[in-house]
Scaffold this active site. Sequence first.
Site, PDB file in Angstrom:
ATOM      1  N   SER A   8       1.052  -0.785   0.207  1.00 30.72           N
ATOM      2  CA  SER A   8       0.058  -0.250  -0.401  1.00 30.72           C
ATOM      3  C   SER A   8       1.203   1.406  -0.106  1.00 30.72           C
ATOM      4  O   SER A   8       1.477   1.541   1.342  1.00 30.72           O
ATOM      5  CB  SER A   8      -1.249   0.434   0.761  1.00 30.72           C
ATOM      6  OG  SER A   8      -1.671   1.479   1.008  1.00 30.72           O
ATOM      7  N   HIS A  33      -0.860  -1.799  -4.239  1.00 32.32           N
ATOM      8  CA  HIS A  33      -2.279  -1.014  -3.353  1.00 32.32           C
ATOM      9  C   HIS A  33      -2.571   0.132  -3.266  1.00 32.32           C
ATOM     10  O   HIS A  33      -2.108   0.914  -2.892  1.00 32.32           O
ATOM     11  CB  HIS A  33      -2.716  -1.830  -2.440  1.00 32.32           C
ATOM     12  CG  HIS A  33      -3.966  -1.283  -1.198  1.00 32.32           C
ATOM     13  ND1 HIS A  33      -5.041  -2.390  -1.149  1.00 32.32           N
ATOM     14  CD2 HIS A  33      -4.076  -0.643  -0.874  1.00 32.32           C
ATOM     15  CE1 HIS A  33      -6.157  -2.173  -1.009  1.00 32.32           C
ATOM     16  NE2 HIS A  33      -5.621  -0.582   0.005  1.00 32.32           N
ATOM     17  N   ASP A  35      -5.089   4.092  -1.338  1.00 35.02           N
ATOM     18  CA  ASP A  35      -5.783   4.061  -0.681  1.00 35.02           C
ATOM     19  C   ASP A  35      -6.459   5.455  -0.963  1.00 35.02           C
ATOM     20  O   ASP A  35      -5.691   6.126  -0.731  1.00 35.02           O
ATOM     21  CB  ASP A  35      -5.569   3.879   0.569  1.00 35.02           C
ATOM     22  CG  ASP A  35      -4.628   2.194   1.216  1.00 35.02           C
ATOM     23  OD1 ASP A  35      -5.906   1.696   0.947  1.00 35.02           O
ATOM     24  OD2 ASP A  35      -4.060   2.146   1.021  1.00 35.02           O
ATOM     25  N   MET A  37      -9.061   8.213   0.191  1.00 33.89           N
ATOM     26  CA  MET A  37     -10.176   8.821   1.389  1.00 33.89           C
ATOM     27  C   MET A  37     -10.281   9.701   1.527  1.00 33.89           C
ATOM     28  O   MET A  37      -9.341  10.659   0.770  1.00 33.89           O
ATOM     29  CB  MET A  37      -9.411   8.717   2.563  1.00 33.89           C
ATOM     30  CG  MET A  37      -8.236   7.050   3.492  1.00 33.89           C
ATOM     31  SD  MET A  37      -7.790   7.372   4.626  1.00 33.89           S
ATOM     32  CE  MET A  37      -6.681   5.980   3.951  1.00 33.89           C
ATOM     33  N   HIS A  66      -8.709   1.281  -3.852  1.00 30.30           N
ATOM     34  CA  HIS A  66      -8.812   0.489  -3.212  1.00 30.30           C
ATOM     35  C   HIS A  66      -9.894   2.306  -2.228  1.00 30.30           C
ATOM     36  O   HIS A  66      -9.260   3.116  -1.498  1.00 30.30           O
ATOM     37  CB  HIS A  66      -8.767   0.070  -1.731  1.00 30.30           C
ATOM     38  CG  HIS A  66      -9.286  -0.226  -0.441  1.00 30.30           C
ATOM     39  ND1 HIS A  66      -9.018  -0.315   1.541  1.00 30.30           N
ATOM     40  CD2 HIS A  66     -10.606   0.590   0.032  1.00 30.30           C
ATOM     41  CE1 HIS A  66     -10.074   0.162   2.227  1.00 30.30           C
ATOM     42  NE2 HIS A  66     -10.974   0.073   1.357  1.00 30.30           N
ATOM     43  N   MET A  68     -12.095   4.342  -0.252  1.00 29.55           N
ATOM     44  CA  MET A  68     -13.075   4.830   0.983  1.00 29.55           C
ATOM     45  C   MET A  68     -13.366   6.100   0.689  1.00 29.55           C
ATOM     46  O   MET A  68     -13.154   6.608   2.222  1.00 29.55           O
ATOM     47  CB  MET A  68     -11.359   4.866   2.413  1.00 29.55           C
ATOM     48  CG  MET A  68     -11.083   3.423   2.355  1.00 29.55           C
ATOM     49  SD  MET A  68      -9.518   3.349   3.470  1.00 29.55           S
ATOM     50  CE  MET A  68      -9.111   3.249   2.166  1.00 29.55           C
ATOM     51  N   MET A 137     -10.897  -5.724   6.315  1.00 35.21           N
ATOM     52  CA  MET A 137     -10.739  -4.952   6.746  1.00 35.21           C
ATOM     53  C   MET A 137     -10.337  -5.686   7.723  1.00 35.21           C
ATOM     54  O   MET A 137     -10.715  -6.071   8.734  1.00 35.21           O
ATOM     55  CB  MET A 137     -10.939  -3.503   6.778  1.00 35.21           C
ATOM     56  CG  MET A 137     -11.714  -3.058   5.258  1.00 35.21           C
ATOM     57  SD  MET A 137      -9.399  -2.163   4.792  1.00 35.21           S
ATOM     58  CE  MET A 137      -9.109  -1.651   6.323  1.00 35.21           C
ATOM     59  N   ASP A 175      -6.520  -6.513   4.616  1.00 36.27           N
ATOM     60  CA  ASP A 175      -5.994  -5.310   5.165  1.00 36.27           C
ATOM     61  C   ASP A 175      -6.100  -4.742   6.012  1.00 36.27           C
ATOM     62  O   ASP A 175      -6.898  -4.039   6.247  1.00 36.27           O
ATOM     63  CB  ASP A 175      -6.909  -4.666   3.790  1.00 36.27           C
ATOM     64  CG  ASP A 175      -6.297  -2.432   3.242  1.00 36.27           C
ATOM     65  OD1 ASP A 175      -4.997  -2.582   3.906  1.00 36.27           O
ATOM     66  OD2 ASP A 175      -6.556  -1.657   2.999  1.00 36.27           O
TER      67      ASP A 175
HETATM   68  C1  DX5 Z   1      -6.278   1.936   5.852  1.00 35.23           C
HETATM   69  C2  DX5 Z   1      -6.132   1.278   4.435  1.00 35.23           C
HETATM   70  C3  DX5 Z   1      -4.998   0.143   4.412  1.00 35.23           C
HETATM   71  C4  DX5 Z   1      -3.704   0.797   5.065  1.00 35.23           C
HETATM   72  C5  DX5 Z   1      -2.837  -0.454   5.479  1.00 35.23           C
HETATM   73  O1  DX5 Z   1      -7.388   2.376   5.406  1.00 35.23           O
HETATM   74  O2  DX5 Z   1      -6.800   1.045   3.765  1.00 35.23           O
HETATM   75  O3  DX5 Z   1      -4.508   0.206   2.797  1.00 35.23           O
HETATM   76  O4  DX5 Z   1      -2.442   1.865   4.248  1.00 35.23           O
HETATM   77  O5  DX5 Z   1      -1.646   0.073   6.116  1.00 35.23           O
HETATM   78  P1  DX5 Z   1      -0.591  -1.096   7.141  1.00 35.23           P
HETATM   79  O6  DX5 Z   1      -0.414  -1.805   6.370  1.00 35.23           O
HETATM   80  O7  DX5 Z   1       0.614  -0.335   7.702  1.00 35.23           O
HETATM   81  O8  DX5 Z   1      -1.658  -1.694   8.447  1.00 35.23           O
HETATM   82 ZN    ZN Z   2      -6.483   0.050   1.533  1.00 33.28          ZN
END
Ligand code: DX5
Ligand code: ZN
Length: 216
Positions: A8, A33, A35, A37, A66, A68, A137, A175
């Site tokens: 990620s 990956h 993310d 948000m 991904h 969010m 998650m 994740d």
């Molecule tokens: C959290 C994200 C993850 C995050 C995971 O909301 O969706 O993808 O980057 O990070 P680690 O591996 O550090 O928990």
């Molecule tokens: Zn993620």
Amino acid sequence: MNHKIAPSILSADFLHLNRDIEMLNESDADWIHCDVMDGVFVPNISFGFPVLKQIKKVAKKPMDVHLMIVQPERYIQEVKNCGAYMMTVHYEASPHLNRTVSAIHEAGMKAGVTLNPHTPVEMLEDILQDVDMVLIMSVNPGFGGQKFIERSLSKVSRLRNMIEQRGLSTLIEVDGGVNLETAKSLIDAGADVLVAGNAVFSAPDPKKMIRQLKDL
Ligand code: DX5
Ligand code: ZN
């Protein structure tokens, strides 16, 4: 050793994103990956489409996006235009999931559905056959570097049973809090794709860490 590793980039060095993506290109990582948000669905804001478009120019691995965000169906074409391979939306953020998943497929992407830690896998009974991947998650979404929620293991096992009983080929991605300690039990429980942010990017040798996660 059939599982995939999806580092990620939330934990990458945003001042040197090009360097970090090149590192992933040279590594044994399977996917990248990303993310996204919105500060509404989750209490944090990360990066959006202009950044994804830049990543795509350098990335040599499929982009696993991904989202969010609330109402992710508003951005299907935008995500496609960024070059995403997989578009994953939250079950909790998309009330008309059947329509959303169809629209993601029509746009030419693989479709994933994500479950927050409190959402049982059984809620997917009537959509499982339509999705390419379920993302479990294993932390509350919004931040990297959080502690793995142990109960996620039983969710992965239950989902693996559901998939096998129905003869489906849906992938299971996990994740949050994935590291060398938690990854092995996730693979044993039936996970196909492991996302790892902090474990990879805070390692002294990220490529070696990716190899170690891949070799489990
Ligand atoms: C959290 C994200 C993850 C995050 C995971 O909301 O969706 O993808 O980057 O990070 P680690 O591996 O550090 O928990
Ligand atoms: Zn993620």
